[in-house]
Design a protein around this motif. Structure first.
Motif, PDB file in Angstrom:
ATOM      1  N   LEU A  48       0.699  -1.703   0.136  1.00  0.00           N
ATOM      2  CA  LEU A  48      -0.021   0.221   0.217  1.00  0.00           C
ATOM      3  C   LEU A  48       0.753   1.509  -0.124  1.00  0.00           C
ATOM      4  N   PHE A  49       1.771   1.359   1.138  1.00  0.00           N
ATOM      5  CA  PHE A  49       3.077   2.354   0.249  1.00  0.00           C
ATOM      6  C   PHE A  49       3.132   2.663  -0.699  1.00  0.00           C
ATOM      7  N   THR A  50       3.760   1.773  -1.571  1.00  0.00           N
ATOM      8  CA  THR A  50       4.492   1.491  -2.513  1.00  0.00           C
ATOM      9  C   THR A  50       3.821   2.048  -3.833  1.00  0.00           C
ATOM     10  N   ILE A  51       2.515   1.279  -3.591  1.00  0.00           N
ATOM     11  CA  ILE A  51       1.272   2.164  -4.122  1.00  0.00           C
ATOM     12  C   ILE A  51       1.386   3.754  -4.558  1.00  0.00           C
ATOM     13  N   LEU A  52       1.012   3.896  -3.262  1.00  0.00           N
ATOM     14  CA  LEU A  52       0.153   5.101  -3.172  1.00  0.00           C
ATOM     15  C   LEU A  52       1.164   6.931  -3.114  1.00  0.00           C
ATOM     16  N   ARG A  53       2.725   5.982  -2.597  1.00  0.00           N
ATOM     17  CA  ARG A  53       4.239   6.785  -3.219  1.00  0.00           C
ATOM     18  C   ARG A  53       4.286   6.978  -4.281  1.00  0.00           C
ATOM     19  N   SER A  54       3.952   5.762  -5.297  1.00  0.00           N
ATOM     20  CA  SER A  54       4.197   6.228  -7.010  1.00  0.00           C
ATOM     21  C   SER A  54       2.856   7.136  -6.728  1.00  0.00           C
ATOM     22  N   LEU A  55       1.812   6.448  -6.900  1.00  0.00           N
ATOM     23  CA  LEU A  55       0.700   7.695  -6.913  1.00  0.00           C
ATOM     24  C   LEU A  55       1.063   9.684  -6.711  1.00  0.00           C
ATOM     25  N   LYS A  56       2.415   9.822  -5.678  1.00  0.00           N
ATOM     26  CA  LYS A  56       2.446  11.157  -5.009  1.00  0.00           C
ATOM     27  C   LYS A  56       1.788  11.223  -3.999  1.00  0.00           C
ATOM     28  N   ARG A  57       1.440  10.022  -3.260  1.00  0.00           N
ATOM     29  CA  ARG A  57       0.327  10.385  -1.800  1.00  0.00           C
ATOM     30  C   ARG A  57       0.757  11.066  -1.399  1.00  0.00           C
ATOM     31  N   PRO A  58       0.605  11.756  -0.418  1.00  0.00           N
ATOM     32  CA  PRO A  58       1.035  12.175   1.392  1.00  0.00           C
ATOM     33  C   PRO A  58       1.048  10.712   2.874  1.00  0.00           C
ATOM     34  N   VAL A  59       2.077   9.900   2.712  1.00  0.00           N
ATOM     35  CA  VAL A  59       2.529   9.238   3.640  1.00  0.00           C
ATOM     36  C   VAL A  59       3.225   8.776   3.752  1.00  0.00           C
ATOM     37  N   ARG A  60       2.937   7.814   5.039  1.00  0.00           N
ATOM     38  CA  ARG A  60       4.637   7.363   5.530  1.00  0.00           C
ATOM     39  C   ARG A  60       3.723   5.824   6.247  1.00  0.00           C
ATOM     40  N   LEU A  61       5.314   6.024   5.592  1.00  0.00           N
ATOM     41  CA  LEU A  61       5.256   3.953   6.955  1.00  0.00           C
ATOM     42  C   LEU A  61       6.256   3.592   7.278  1.00  0.00           C
ATOM     43  N   VAL A  62       6.149   3.278   8.878  1.00  0.00           N
ATOM     44  CA  VAL A  62       6.827   3.498  10.085  1.00  0.00           C
ATOM     45  C   VAL A  62       6.017   1.957  10.364  1.00  0.00           C
ATOM     46  N   ARG A  63       8.055   1.210  10.906  1.00  0.00           N
ATOM     47  CA  ARG A  63       7.825  -0.116  10.769  1.00  0.00           C
ATOM     48  C   ARG A  63       8.227   0.262  11.902  1.00  0.00           C
ATOM     49  N   VAL A  64       7.516  -1.040  12.938  1.00  0.00           N
ATOM     50  CA  VAL A  64       8.094  -1.480  14.326  1.00  0.00           C
ATOM     51  C   VAL A  64       8.804  -2.592  14.501  1.00  0.00           C
ATOM     52  N   PRO A  65       9.374  -2.712  15.064  1.00  0.00           N
ATOM     53  CA  PRO A  65      10.483  -3.438  14.736  1.00  0.00           C
ATOM     54  C   PRO A  65       9.980  -4.818  16.206  1.00  0.00           C
ATOM     55  N   GLU A  66       9.772  -5.596  16.049  1.00  0.00           N
ATOM     56  CA  GLU A  66       9.932  -6.733  17.340  1.00  0.00           C
ATOM     57  C   GLU A  66       8.482  -6.599  17.537  1.00  0.00           C
ATOM     58  N   GLU A  67       7.679  -5.780  16.992  1.00  0.00           N
ATOM     59  CA  GLU A  67       5.862  -5.757  17.543  1.00  0.00           C
ATOM     60  C   GLU A  67       5.053  -6.166  17.032  1.00  0.00           C
ATOM     61  N   THR A  68       3.685  -6.808  17.331  1.00  0.00           N
ATOM     62  CA  THR A  68       2.610  -7.697  16.113  1.00  0.00           C
ATOM     63  C   THR A  68       1.806  -6.579  16.215  1.00  0.00           C
ATOM     64  N   HIS A  69       0.816  -7.332  15.842  1.00  0.00           N
ATOM     65  CA  HIS A  69      -0.775  -6.433  15.543  1.00  0.00           C
ATOM     66  C   HIS A  69      -0.953  -5.872  16.829  1.00  0.00           C
ATOM     67  N   GLU A  70      -0.721  -6.349  17.664  1.00  0.00           N
ATOM     68  CA  GLU A  70      -0.471  -5.504  19.459  1.00  0.00           C
ATOM     69  C   GLU A  70      -0.266  -4.332  19.721  1.00  0.00           C
ATOM     70  N   LEU A  71       0.374  -4.093  19.247  1.00  0.00           N
ATOM     71  CA  LEU A  71       1.460  -3.165  19.118  1.00  0.00           C
ATOM     72  C   LEU A  71       0.817  -1.289  20.425  1.00  0.00           C
ATOM     73  N   THR A  72      -0.513  -1.198  19.615  1.00  0.00           N
ATOM     74  CA  THR A  72      -0.927  -0.508  20.585  1.00  0.00           C
ATOM     75  C   THR A  72      -1.652  -0.891  21.832  1.00  0.00           C
ATOM     76  N   ARG A  73      -1.945  -2.305  22.280  1.00  0.00           N
ATOM     77  CA  ARG A  73      -2.708  -2.628  23.369  1.00  0.00           C
ATOM     78  C   ARG A  73      -1.193  -2.953  24.399  1.00  0.00           C
ATOM     79  N   SER A  74      -0.751  -3.680  24.397  1.00  0.00           N
ATOM     80  CA  SER A  74       0.239  -5.164  24.593  1.00  0.00           C
ATOM     81  C   SER A  74       1.406  -4.887  24.555  1.00  0.00           C
ATOM     82  N   GLY A  75       2.325  -4.054  23.461  1.00  0.00           N
ATOM     83  CA  GLY A  75       3.219  -4.061  23.067  1.00  0.00           C
ATOM     84  C   GLY A  75       4.016  -3.255  23.711  1.00  0.00           C
TER      85      GLY A  75
END
Length: 112
Positions: A48-75
């Motif tokens: 999704l990030f790559t597609i939006l960047r190619s369309l010149k949309r304002p997008v940022r991808l923040v990769r969070v190491p060592e975390e799962t889908h639970e980052l905001t709840r139990s990370g």
């Protein structure tokens, strides 16, 4: 739940995917993703990030190491705090200050 398995109904999943609607995304998008997320893999966020960047949309991808889908709840607490700072700064930039273009990159934390 899902009404059909991906193999039996790829059109259903394509329609549900943000990638299928990427051309219509105009709102600045912050994609935050745990690298160990097995529910929604990092490859989906990268696509999704790559597609939006190619369309010149304002997008940022923040990769969070060592975390799962639970980052905001139990990370890990320091990663949850850093995640909240990124979100705060994103909204501050676009909604409070009304700026265009991407905000500055988050400051890296030593050893993390």
């Amino acid at each position: 739940g899902f009404r059909t398995p991906p193999v039996g109904g790829p059109g259903f999943y394509r329609e549900m995917s943000p990638i299928g609607h990427a051309e219509r995304i105009r709102t600045p998008l912050l994609i935050q993703h745990g690298e160990k997320d097995i529910r929604t893999t990092i490859g989906q966020a990268e696509a999704l990030f790559t597609i939006l960047r190619s369309l010149k949309r304002p997008v940022r991808l923040v990769r969070v190491p060592e975390e799962t889908h639970e980052l905001t709840r139990s990370g890990t607490p320091f990663r949850r705090a850093a995640n909240l700072e990124v979100v705060r700064d994103w909204f501050q930039h676009f909604l409070v200050e009304g700026k265009r273009g991407l905000p500055p990159l988050p400051k890296a934390r030593a050893g993390k």
